[in-house]
Design a protein around this motif. Sequence first.
Motif, PDB file in Angstrom:
ATOM      1  N   LYS A  29      -5.916  -0.685 -11.345  1.00  0.00           N
ATOM      2  CA  LYS A  29      -6.497  -1.902 -12.091  1.00  0.00           C
ATOM      3  C   LYS A  29      -5.695  -2.188 -13.353  1.00  0.00           C
ATOM      4  O   LYS A  29      -5.645  -3.249 -13.763  1.00  0.00           O
ATOM      5  CB  LYS A  29      -7.932  -1.220 -12.623  1.00  0.00           C
ATOM      6  N   LYS A  58      -3.390  -4.480 -12.223  1.00  0.00           N
ATOM      7  CA  LYS A  58      -3.875  -5.720 -11.467  1.00  0.00           C
ATOM      8  C   LYS A  58      -3.991  -5.898 -10.301  1.00  0.00           C
ATOM      9  O   LYS A  58      -3.768  -6.962  -9.740  1.00  0.00           O
ATOM     10  CB  LYS A  58      -3.610  -7.038 -12.366  1.00  0.00           C
ATOM     11  N   THR A  59      -3.953  -5.080  -9.406  1.00  0.00           N
ATOM     12  CA  THR A  59      -3.822  -4.908  -7.861  1.00  0.00           C
ATOM     13  C   THR A  59      -5.096  -5.227  -7.483  1.00  0.00           C
ATOM     14  O   THR A  59      -6.356  -5.043  -8.138  1.00  0.00           O
ATOM     15  CB  THR A  59      -3.506  -3.374  -7.400  1.00  0.00           C
ATOM     16  N   SER A  60      -5.388  -5.580  -6.206  1.00  0.00           N
ATOM     17  CA  SER A  60      -6.485  -6.276  -5.480  1.00  0.00           C
ATOM     18  C   SER A  60      -7.372  -4.926  -5.123  1.00  0.00           C
ATOM     19  O   SER A  60      -6.897  -3.693  -5.245  1.00  0.00           O
ATOM     20  CB  SER A  60      -6.145  -6.838  -4.438  1.00  0.00           C
ATOM     21  N   ASN A  61      -8.678  -5.134  -4.972  1.00  0.00           N
ATOM     22  CA  ASN A  61      -9.580  -4.105  -4.494  1.00  0.00           C
ATOM     23  C   ASN A  61      -9.088  -3.391  -3.017  1.00  0.00           C
ATOM     24  O   ASN A  61      -9.292  -2.433  -2.972  1.00  0.00           O
ATOM     25  CB  ASN A  61     -11.149  -4.720  -4.482  1.00  0.00           C
ATOM     26  N   GLN A  62      -8.737  -4.467  -2.357  1.00  0.00           N
ATOM     27  CA  GLN A  62      -8.295  -4.019  -1.099  1.00  0.00           C
ATOM     28  C   GLN A  62      -7.148  -2.915  -1.294  1.00  0.00           C
ATOM     29  O   GLN A  62      -7.244  -1.943  -0.239  1.00  0.00           O
ATOM     30  CB  GLN A  62      -7.807  -5.276  -0.409  1.00  0.00           C
ATOM     31  N   ILE A  92      -6.469  -1.041  -3.795  1.00  0.00           N
ATOM     32  CA  ILE A  92      -7.024   0.041  -4.490  1.00  0.00           C
ATOM     33  C   ILE A  92      -7.677   0.925  -3.400  1.00  0.00           C
ATOM     34  O   ILE A  92      -7.469   2.162  -3.265  1.00  0.00           O
ATOM     35  CB  ILE A  92      -7.819  -0.528  -5.530  1.00  0.00           C
ATOM     36  N   GLY A  93      -8.581   0.246  -2.639  1.00  0.00           N
ATOM     37  CA  GLY A  93      -9.182   1.150  -1.366  1.00  0.00           C
ATOM     38  C   GLY A  93      -8.151   1.685  -0.545  1.00  0.00           C
ATOM     39  O   GLY A  93      -8.133   2.872  -0.144  1.00  0.00           O
ATOM     40  N   LYS A 125      -7.655   4.910  -9.142  1.00  0.00           N
ATOM     41  CA  LYS A 125      -8.345   3.416  -9.541  1.00  0.00           C
ATOM     42  C   LYS A 125      -7.966   2.865 -10.883  1.00  0.00           C
ATOM     43  O   LYS A 125      -7.684   1.868 -10.992  1.00  0.00           O
ATOM     44  CB  LYS A 125      -9.630   3.601  -9.486  1.00  0.00           C
ATOM     45  N   THR A 150      -6.083   4.778  -2.349  1.00  0.00           N
ATOM     46  CA  THR A 150      -6.966   5.902  -2.564  1.00  0.00           C
ATOM     47  C   THR A 150      -7.368   6.753  -1.215  1.00  0.00           C
ATOM     48  O   THR A 150      -7.187   7.929  -0.967  1.00  0.00           O
ATOM     49  CB  THR A 150      -8.449   5.629  -3.207  1.00  0.00           C
ATOM     50  N   SER A 198       0.875  -1.380  -0.088  1.00  0.00           N
ATOM     51  CA  SER A 198       0.046   0.092   0.115  1.00  0.00           C
ATOM     52  C   SER A 198       0.766   1.332   0.015  1.00  0.00           C
ATOM     53  O   SER A 198       0.666   2.189  -0.591  1.00  0.00           O
ATOM     54  CB  SER A 198      -0.989  -0.038   1.065  1.00  0.00           C
TER      55      SER A 198
END
Length: 402
Positions: free
Chosen positions: A276, A279-283, A285-286, A272, A289, A254
């Motif tokens: 994407k 190909k990073t995880s949604n976790q 990305i959250g 975002k 940000t 992170s």
Amino acid sequence: MQIKNLPREFEIARPIVQNIEEAGFEAYFVGGSVRDTVLGLDIHDVDIASSAYPAEIKKIFKHTVDTGIEHGTVMVLDHGNGYEITTFRTESGYQDYRRPDKVTFVRSLAEDLKRRDFTINALAMKENGEIIDLFDGLTDLKNNLIKAVGNPEERFHEDALRMMRAVRFASKLDFMVEVNTLNAIKNHSELLEKIAVERIHTEFVKMMLGKNPLKGIKDMLNTNLCNYIPGFKNHLSEFKSVLNINNLYLENESQVWTLICYQFGLNTKQIKSFLKAWKTSNQIIGNVTTMVCALRAIQTKSLDNMLMYHTGRTLLNSTVQLALILGMSIDANEIISEYDSLTVKSRDEIKINGSRLMSLGLVKPGPIIGKLLNAIELNIVNKALMNNEDSIIEFTKKFLKE
């Protein structure tokens, strides 16, 4: 060279190698675990290479799993541990610059080792700790060099990801990439486009988390590798500015992407899209940000209770560390102390939820509940409302009247 005191991971794996040898075949510990043992570093996975073919390995051991048998790899299960045994092999073809078109099993250790990427990874070790060094890898370890085995042009044509592995090892070990190897990377950097972004992602993050990431960054810039990874080509000057950071040391993925997105000046939508593409995880990305928003607030001295609340202690602590790395003039302890003094740290800690408010007959189902709960949360976090049932009920009545 012989390692006298083998790490425990090797000691408990020695019977596996001994059993293969007793069956009339050769077997050696190979790869990064051997390299790291010579360097005195902690090891994790233990890999074994053998002259025995997969079918022969399966005859020697009762409990095996065909983890990659088409490439000569069989996993041997022993006392709760799994050991991948890979047959000596040669490879040829590489029309896609990623995978060999043909794998041929051989009985020769030398043939197997010469297909490996770097001399420091082409070391083999007998079960008694004796190092087999056919490509002068021990000298390169002593001289802190990343050097391709044989012709670097051929090695990078076989698998273009090896170019990223070179700069990753330069960072991880704080080594220099040997000049001919570095020139070969520069000559073939465009081949990186042939590689799946997931594989590049793994090497890039490991590089940024290494002992000396500035070496890896500098090598990526000097060899033009940055031109062939997602989203970097239009931000080369911003990426280069990272070289001005003293004592760059990152602790998690992170932080890696937060630093990159912050330096690139990306907004939330761009972050975002950028992540994407990687190909990073949604976790992740959250996390990123949230952390970029908090980092900018720290930089502009506009970090408020609500932003700290939404960031959370773990991410806030990582963000504060990053702010210090970037040289921001802050009192890290004060920021964390302010977070710790928040009345609540999550909505679950608020004494009344929507169901309770409806059961009391104060509000009916509908969009108003969301607005009300947001207002309650905001006022409690900003310490304008006490976190108890009576105070929240009184606030709710006033809110609904307005």
